[in-house]
Design a protein around this motif. Structure first.
Motif, short mmCIF file in Angstrom:
data_model
loop_
_atom_site.label_atom_id
_atom_site.label_comp_id
_atom_site.label_asym_id
_atom_site.label_seq_id
_atom_site.Cartn_x
_atom_site.Cartn_y
_atom_site.Cartn_z
N PHE A 62 0.83 -1.20 0.00
CA PHE A 62 0.00 0.00 0.00
C PHE A 62 0.87 1.26 0.00
O PHE A 62 0.61 2.22 -0.73
N ALA A 63 1.91 1.26 0.85
CA ALA A 63 2.80 2.41 0.95
C ALA A 63 3.54 2.65 -0.36
O ALA A 63 3.68 3.78 -0.83
N ALA A 64 4.01 1.56 -0.97
CA ALA A 64 4.72 1.68 -2.24
C ALA A 64 3.82 2.26 -3.32
O ALA A 64 4.23 3.11 -4.12
N LYS A 65 2.57 1.81 -3.33
CA LYS A 65 1.61 2.31 -4.32
C LYS A 65 1.36 3.80 -4.14
O LYS A 65 1.20 4.54 -5.11
N LEU A 66 1.32 4.25 -2.90
CA LEU A 66 1.03 5.65 -2.62
C LEU A 66 2.08 6.57 -3.24
O LEU A 66 1.76 7.67 -3.69
N VAL A 67 3.35 6.12 -3.25
CA VAL A 67 4.43 6.96 -3.79
C VAL A 67 4.90 6.47 -5.14
O VAL A 67 5.86 6.97 -5.70
N ASN A 68 4.22 5.45 -5.68
CA ASN A 68 4.56 4.83 -6.97
C ASN A 68 6.01 4.36 -6.99
O ASN A 68 6.80 4.73 -7.86
N ALA A 69 6.33 3.54 -6.01
CA ALA A 69 7.64 2.91 -5.93
C ALA A 69 7.46 1.40 -5.92
O ALA A 69 6.34 0.89 -5.83
N ALA A 70 8.55 0.68 -6.02
CA ALA A 70 8.50 -0.78 -5.89
C ALA A 70 8.39 -1.15 -4.41
O ALA A 70 8.96 -0.47 -3.54
N LYS A 71 7.68 -2.20 -4.13
CA LYS A 71 7.52 -2.65 -2.74
C LYS A 71 8.88 -2.91 -2.09
O LYS A 71 9.07 -2.65 -0.89
N ASP A 72 9.83 -3.41 -2.87
CA ASP A 72 11.14 -3.74 -2.33
C ASP A 72 11.98 -2.50 -2.00
O ASP A 72 13.07 -2.63 -1.45
N GLY A 184 4.48 16.62 3.12
CA GLY A 184 3.85 16.50 1.82
C GLY A 184 3.07 15.22 1.63
O GLY A 184 1.99 15.22 1.03
N LEU A 185 3.60 14.12 2.17
CA LEU A 185 2.99 12.81 1.91
C LEU A 185 1.63 12.69 2.59
O LEU A 185 1.52 12.80 3.80
N ALA A 203 6.77 9.95 8.04
CA ALA A 203 6.06 9.17 9.06
C ALA A 203 4.56 9.37 8.94
O ALA A 203 4.07 10.20 8.18
N ALA A 204 3.82 8.61 9.75
CA ALA A 204 2.37 8.49 9.59
C ALA A 204 1.51 9.53 10.30
O ALA A 204 0.39 9.78 9.88
N PRO A 205 1.97 10.16 11.40
CA PRO A 205 1.01 10.87 12.27
C PRO A 205 0.46 12.19 11.76
O PRO A 205 -0.41 12.75 12.42
N LYS A 206 0.94 12.72 10.66
CA LYS A 206 0.43 14.02 10.20
C LYS A 206 -0.61 13.82 9.09
O LYS A 206 -1.72 13.39 9.33
N TRP A 207 -0.24 14.11 7.87
CA TRP A 207 -1.17 14.06 6.74
C TRP A 207 -1.64 12.66 6.42
O TRP A 207 -2.71 12.48 5.82
N LEU A 208 -0.88 11.64 6.80
CA LEU A 208 -1.29 10.26 6.52
C LEU A 208 -2.32 9.75 7.53
O LEU A 208 -2.83 8.62 7.37
N LEU A 275 -3.93 3.99 5.11
CA LEU A 275 -3.56 3.97 3.69
C LEU A 275 -4.69 3.40 2.82
O LEU A 275 -4.89 3.83 1.69
N LYS A 276 -5.44 2.45 3.37
CA LYS A 276 -6.61 1.94 2.63
C LYS A 276 -7.59 3.06 2.34
O LYS A 276 -8.17 3.14 1.25
N LEU A 277 -7.77 3.93 3.32
CA LEU A 277 -8.67 5.05 3.14
C LEU A 277 -8.16 5.97 2.02
O LEU A 277 -8.94 6.40 1.15
N PHE A 278 -6.88 6.22 2.01
CA PHE A 278 -6.29 7.07 0.96
C PHE A 278 -6.46 6.44 -0.41
O PHE A 278 -6.76 7.12 -1.39
N HIS A 279 -6.26 5.13 -0.48
CA HIS A 279 -6.39 4.46 -1.77
C HIS A 279 -7.84 4.40 -2.24
O HIS A 279 -8.11 4.50 -3.43
N ASN A 280 -8.76 4.24 -1.30
CA ASN A 280 -10.18 4.21 -1.67
C ASN A 280 -10.64 5.57 -2.22
O ASN A 280 -11.43 5.63 -3.17
N ILE A 281 -10.16 6.63 -1.60
CA ILE A 281 -10.55 7.98 -2.03
C ILE A 281 -9.76 8.40 -3.27
O ILE A 281 -10.30 9.01 -4.20
N GLY A 282 -8.47 8.08 -3.25
CA GLY A 282 -7.57 8.52 -4.31
C GLY A 282 -6.79 9.74 -3.86
O GLY A 282 -7.40 10.77 -3.52
N LEU A 283 -5.46 9.64 -3.83
CA LEU A 283 -4.65 10.76 -3.35
C LEU A 283 -4.83 12.00 -4.23
O LEU A 283 -4.79 13.13 -3.73
N ALA A 284 -5.06 11.80 -5.51
CA ALA A 284 -5.28 12.95 -6.39
C ALA A 284 -6.55 13.70 -5.99
O ALA A 284 -6.59 14.95 -6.03
#
Length: 373
Positions: A62-72, A184-185, A203-208, A275-284
């Motif tokens: 989920f995190a990798a998808k949010l920033v469009n990176a590889a999971k690894d 930003g994230l 990290a997670a506690p602000k905008w995420l 992150l599921k919530l972000f993906h359901n809504i769409g970060l854009a």
């Protein structure tokens, strides 16, 4: 459309919460997921390691998808600071090296370099300098420049720097590019597969809208094996199981090698639900809503009574608007907002407003009415 998600944030029943650049409230599903896992620990004690790792792997994806990176390319860290400290330890610093830092950045991306690299020359740029001309960073770079470490979004003025241009400069000159992505994230989109960033910590506690004690570190896969070993522990190794403890296992070939010991699975679980919530809504879509609310605020305070730190152009900012009223004491105005249950921040003598996708125009209207009254 996004206001349907307000019911997931109980804080809206009592406050107008405009303080996501400080701490974001936990959505109900995030709280429930953490509580469910905590109850399992309470009732079962030892949870199967394979189950926990499968859980972590899903959140990593989920995190990798949010920033469009590889999971690894994603590792879990305790906070943004830990990610930056890992980066500092991973780079082979040589005598005579220099480092470029953001003078007006947040201490997270300043203090570790001062404490850990006292022998490395520090050179400084400001967010305003980069905003005016990202190529101005070239005047600070020479053959001994090892890295450029900048805040993607400035914590005070909200300036969002042009990381695409600066990343291109760094890559062309063989310089590491390190980004503190905390402000930003979760507020604006990013594509780490396109911008030439080597390290990205947030990290997670602000905008995420996630729990404290968990975050992510991105390390570009092409440089992983060029880094010196650091922050490595027994779980940096690739363990298929724990039936053979004494045979030495090989080091992981992914960024997860920096996860040295037992992970914060409660934190990972909470982050995953957010992150599921972000993906359901769409970060854009989230970005669009945040821009809409900040556009509205900037328009309403655009007259001569206000001093505004934040750029008006969308390309130059993210979710932060900082200002002060020229005719009113800022501390008193801040306390007045608090008394009216409007939660924001007072930073360096400025009111800092940072709305999120579940906030409304009506809430912004209330804010504007109070600061004008």
């Amino acid at each position: 459309m996004l206001e349907q998600y307000r019911e997931l944030f109980p804080i809206t029943q009592n406050y107008i919460y405009l303080n996501h650049a400080a701490t974001g409230p936990l959505p109900i599903p995030t709280v429930a997921a953490i509580a469910e896992l905590a109850h399992r620990y309470s009732e079962e004690g030892n949870l199967e390691w394979s189950y926990c790792e499968k859980l972590a792997d899903a959140v990593r994806q989920f995190a990798a998808k949010l920033v469009n990176a590889a999971k690894d390319e994603i590792a879990f860290v305790q906070n943004t600071s830990q990610g930056i400290i890992i980066v500092i330890g991973s780079i082979s610093w040589q005598s005579g090296d220099n480092l470029i830092l953001m003078k007006d950045g947040f201490p997270t991306n300043l203090y570790p370099y001062h404490y850990l690299l006292p022998q490395v020359e520090k050179r400084y740029v400001t967010s305003y300098e980069i905003l005016a001309d990202p190529y101005s960073i070239l005047k600070h770079i020479d053959k001994k420049t090892k890295a450029v470490a900048l805040d993607w979004v400035n914590f005070l003025n909200g300036i969002k720097i042009d990381i695409a241009t600066i990343g291109e400069i760094c890559r062309n000159k063989g310089i590491y590019f390190i980004i503190d992505g905390m402000q930003g994230l979760g507020a604006v989109t990013i594509d780490l597969s396109k911008v030439k960033v080597d390290f990205f910590s947030a990290a997670a506690p602000k905008w995420l809208l996630g729990p404290e004690g968990i975050g992510i570190l991105y390390v570009r896969k092409e440089i992983l094996n060029c880094l010196q070993p650091t922050n490595l522990g027994w779980l940096s190794a690739d363990w298929p199981d724990f039936y053979d403890i004494y045979t030495q296992k090989p080091l992981k070939t992914t960024t997860a090698r920096f996860e040295a010991g037992t992970k914060n699975y409660l934190g990972i679980t909470g982050l995953g639900e957010s992150l599921k919530l972000f993906h359901n809504i769409g970060l854009a879509n989230i970005e669009t809503k945040i821009y809409h609310l900040t556009d509205y605020l900037l328009f309403e305070i655009s007259d001569s009574r206000f001093e505004i730190l934040t750029p008006r152009e969308r390309n130059n900012r993210a979710g932060i608007v900082s200002f002060r009223h020229k005719d009113k004491d800022t501390q008193e105005l801040f306390m007045k907002l608090r008394q009216n249950k409007i939660v924001c921040s007072l930073r360096e003598g400025y009111i800092r407003i940072s709305p999120h996708f579940y906030n409304t125009e009506q809430e912004m209207e209330t804010l504007i009415r109070i600061i004008n009254s």
